[in-house]
Write a protein that holds these residues in place. Structure first.
Motif, short mmCIF file in Angstrom:
data_model
loop_
_atom_site.label_atom_id
_atom_site.label_comp_id
_atom_site.label_asym_id
_atom_site.label_seq_id
_atom_site.Cartn_x
_atom_site.Cartn_y
_atom_site.Cartn_z
N ARG A 151 0.83 -1.20 0.00
CA ARG A 151 0.00 0.00 0.00
C ARG A 151 0.87 1.26 0.00
NH1 ARG A 151 -4.19 2.79 -1.65
NH2 ARG A 151 -5.09 4.19 -0.09
N ILE A 152 1.93 1.26 0.82
CA ILE A 152 2.83 2.41 0.88
C ILE A 152 3.50 2.64 -0.48
CG2 ILE A 152 4.99 3.27 1.86
CD1 ILE A 152 4.15 2.05 4.51
N LEU A 153 3.96 1.55 -1.10
CA LEU A 153 4.63 1.67 -2.40
C LEU A 153 3.66 2.20 -3.46
CD1 LEU A 153 6.81 -1.58 -2.48
CD2 LEU A 153 7.60 0.78 -2.22
N GLU A 154 2.44 1.68 -3.46
CA GLU A 154 1.46 2.08 -4.48
C GLU A 154 1.11 3.57 -4.36
OE1 GLU A 154 -0.40 -2.38 -4.17
OE2 GLU A 154 -1.45 -0.66 -3.29
N VAL A 155 0.88 4.00 -3.12
CA VAL A 155 0.52 5.40 -2.91
C VAL A 155 1.71 6.32 -3.19
CG1 VAL A 155 -0.16 7.07 -1.16
CG2 VAL A 155 -1.35 4.90 -1.32
N THR A 156 2.90 5.89 -2.79
CA THR A 156 4.09 6.70 -3.05
C THR A 156 4.32 6.87 -4.55
OG1 THR A 156 5.10 5.94 -0.98
CG2 THR A 156 6.56 6.90 -2.63
N VAL A 157 4.18 5.76 -5.29
CA VAL A 157 4.35 5.85 -6.75
C VAL A 157 3.31 6.79 -7.35
CG1 VAL A 157 4.10 4.55 -8.91
CG2 VAL A 157 5.49 3.63 -7.05
N GLY A 158 2.04 6.60 -7.00
CA GLY A 158 0.98 7.44 -7.55
C GLY A 158 1.15 8.90 -7.17
N GLY A 159 1.48 9.16 -5.89
CA GLY A 159 1.66 10.54 -5.45
C GLY A 159 2.84 11.21 -6.11
N ALA A 160 3.97 10.48 -6.22
CA ALA A 160 5.16 11.05 -6.85
C ALA A 160 4.91 11.36 -8.32
CB ALA A 160 6.34 10.10 -6.69
N VAL A 161 4.28 10.41 -9.03
CA VAL A 161 4.01 10.62 -10.46
C VAL A 161 3.05 11.80 -10.65
CG1 VAL A 161 2.92 9.63 -12.50
CG2 VAL A 161 4.52 8.26 -11.16
N GLY A 162 1.99 11.85 -9.84
CA GLY A 162 1.01 12.93 -9.96
C GLY A 162 1.65 14.29 -9.72
N PHE A 167 4.09 19.34 -11.84
CA PHE A 167 5.19 20.29 -11.81
C PHE A 167 5.79 20.55 -13.19
CE2 PHE A 167 9.68 21.41 -11.15
CZ PHE A 167 9.54 22.49 -10.31
N LEU A 168 5.79 19.52 -14.03
CA LEU A 168 6.50 19.62 -15.31
C LEU A 168 5.59 19.90 -16.51
CD1 LEU A 168 9.07 16.68 -14.95
CD2 LEU A 168 9.45 19.12 -14.56
N LEU A 169 4.35 19.39 -16.48
CA LEU A 169 3.50 19.47 -17.67
C LEU A 169 2.55 20.66 -17.57
CD1 LEU A 169 2.76 18.08 -20.34
CD2 LEU A 169 1.04 16.75 -19.08
N PHE A 170 2.85 21.75 -18.26
CA PHE A 170 2.04 22.97 -18.25
C PHE A 170 1.60 23.33 -16.82
CE2 PHE A 170 1.05 20.97 -22.44
CZ PHE A 170 1.67 21.92 -23.23
N PRO A 171 2.57 23.54 -15.93
CA PRO A 171 2.19 23.79 -14.53
C PRO A 171 1.35 25.06 -14.38
CG PRO A 171 4.49 24.36 -14.90
CD PRO A 171 4.01 23.68 -16.16
N GLU A 233 2.57 27.03 -2.13
CA GLU A 233 3.65 27.13 -3.12
C GLU A 233 4.78 28.02 -2.61
OE1 GLU A 233 1.01 26.72 -7.24
OE2 GLU A 233 2.11 28.55 -6.80
N ARG A 234 4.42 29.14 -2.02
CA ARG A 234 5.43 30.09 -1.56
C ARG A 234 6.25 29.50 -0.43
NH1 ARG A 234 5.96 35.22 1.07
NH2 ARG A 234 4.21 34.73 2.40
N ASN A 235 5.60 28.81 0.51
CA ASN A 235 6.31 28.20 1.63
C ASN A 235 7.24 27.08 1.18
OD1 ASN A 235 4.99 29.93 3.41
ND2 ASN A 235 3.33 28.47 3.81
N ALA A 236 6.84 26.38 0.11
CA ALA A 236 7.66 25.30 -0.43
C ALA A 236 8.70 25.81 -1.43
CB ALA A 236 6.78 24.24 -1.08
N ARG A 237 8.80 27.13 -1.61
CA ARG A 237 9.75 27.74 -2.54
C ARG A 237 9.51 27.30 -3.99
NH1 ARG A 237 10.17 29.79 1.75
NH2 ARG A 237 12.06 30.49 2.81
N LEU A 238 8.24 26.97 -4.30
CA LEU A 238 7.91 26.61 -5.68
C LEU A 238 7.55 27.82 -6.52
CD1 LEU A 238 5.75 23.42 -4.98
CD2 LEU A 238 8.10 23.50 -5.79
#
Length: 369
Positions: A151-162, A167-171, A233-238
């Motif tokens: 469950r941890i791996l599945e959610v981590t993969v989905g969250g990271a990809v999302g 962040f990269l595709l027309f943010p 976004e500002r707090n995360a320096r994004l």
């Protein structure tokens, strides 16, 4: 050929307008699709037992703005880890081979996590995760520890990809969406101010007043939501830019001013009072409307605000004339109800003048930012 080209242009023009109007929604649909496909592909490469959860997590995390994606991803991952830890501990420590034992453990898993989630809606995933960790082992014949790790791996993969796709595709930066929402609200405030002051002797019907106020309130709600995301976004320096707090508070005060104006107008001044106060009121209506619209345009383009002097002068004129009317004793013979509305109008205009100065300041901050 020219006729064909003209037909082609007529067909493309409405399509182009539709694309520009729904640009953010179309970009979100593209990001969600790419995130789901990539999450499934990564889950297949890693041989995860349930790629479904990786795909669903990517859908949940991919949001309209980067700030919202960051907030949803952090909440979802924290909730998942908490649910996995609690549900996994129950599954390992409490035997539940029989159906009755499984029902008891399930109730023990759901009740406290549902109680916690009732205080924070963004932790609704807590009981869901605990249920998955408890029930999947009996359906797929894996150990509780193995189910928790999957469950941890599945959610981590989905969250990271999302999040990476967001962040990269027309943010879409929440900062930019907040600027647009604030500018839209300034336009609505300008229209509301104009409608209430263009003829102060006419009281708008209830439906019209409600339409104006509901439109401004809806814009303020959207602005508050995107403002919170912009702060993430500002707090995360994004992203960079001024603090959204002063902008949101100033527009909230302006909304209160327009509400007060809507309640104060709607009656005709006595003869001499009308002759002295109506001209500066009309000037306030035109200059205030134009100033707010110009501030909205400046905010969109991140340019300096319009000069404050042009809009400040008619307010000073009204306040000085109103003071002269009072000192001249012209309000003594007014009915109490009319006097109350006259003084309420004066107070509302004084507040509006102060808050227009604040608008000038915060728009200038965003132009420099």
């Amino acid at each position: 050929m020219p006729a064909n080209e003209d037909l082609f242009t007529r067909l493309l023009t409405p399509i182009g307008k539709w694309i520009r109007r729904y640009r953010l929604q179309l970009i979100l649909a593209l990001r969600v699709t790419v995130a789901a496909v990539l999450a499934f592909a990564v889950a297949q490469v890693l041989h995860l037992h349930l790629p479904l959860w990786a795909v669903l997590t990517s859908l949940i995390v991919t949001q309209m703005s980067l700030g919202r994606s960051l907030k949803v991803a952090s909440d979802y991952l924290i909730g998942t880890f908490g649910g996995v830890a609690y549900g996994g501990a129950l599954a390992i420590l409490i035997p539940h081979e029989s159906e009755w034992a499984l029902l008891a453990v399930l109730a023990l898993a759901i009740a406290p996590l549902a109680f916690i989630a009732s205080f924070r809606a963004n932790f609704n995933v807590l009981p869901v995760t605990a249920i998955i960790v408890l029930l999947v082992p009996s359906m797929q014949h894996v150990s509780p520890a193995g189910s928790a790790i999957d469950r941890i791996l599945e959610v981590t993969v989905g969250g990271a990809v999302g999040f990476i796709v967001s962040f990269l595709l027309f943010p879409s930066r929440a900062n930019a969406i907040t600027v647009q929402a604030a500018a839209d609200m300034l336009d609505l405030l300008a229209d509301g101010l104009s409608r209430f002051l263009e003829d102060h002797t006419r009281e708008l019907d209830l439906a019209e007043r409600r339409r104006i106020q509901d439109g401004i309130a809806g814009a303020l709600t959207r602005l508050n939501i995107t403002g919170v995301e912009a702060e993430h976004e500002r707090n995360a320096r994004l992203t960079s830019g001024p603090d959204t707090g002063p902008l949101l508070r100033t527009l909230l005060r302006l909304r209160h001013d327009v509400v007060m104006l809507g309640r104060a107008v709607g009656y005709e001044f006595p003869g001499e009072i009308s002759a002295r106060l109506t001209p500066p009121l009309r000037k306030i209506e035109t200059t205030g409307r134009d100033f707010l619209r110009a501030c909205g345009a400046a905010l969109r383009d991140q340019k300096p605000p319009p000069p404050l002097g042009a809009v400040d002068a008619p307010f000073r004129d009204y306040i000085d004339t109103f003071g002269a009317v009072r000192r001249g004793g012209l309000t003594r013979n007014m009915k109490s109800e009319d006097a109350e509305r006259l003084f309420a109008l004066g107070f509302a205009l004084e507040q509006l003048r102060e808050h227009l100065v604040e608008v000038h300041r915060v728009v200038g901050e965003w132009a420099r930012g």
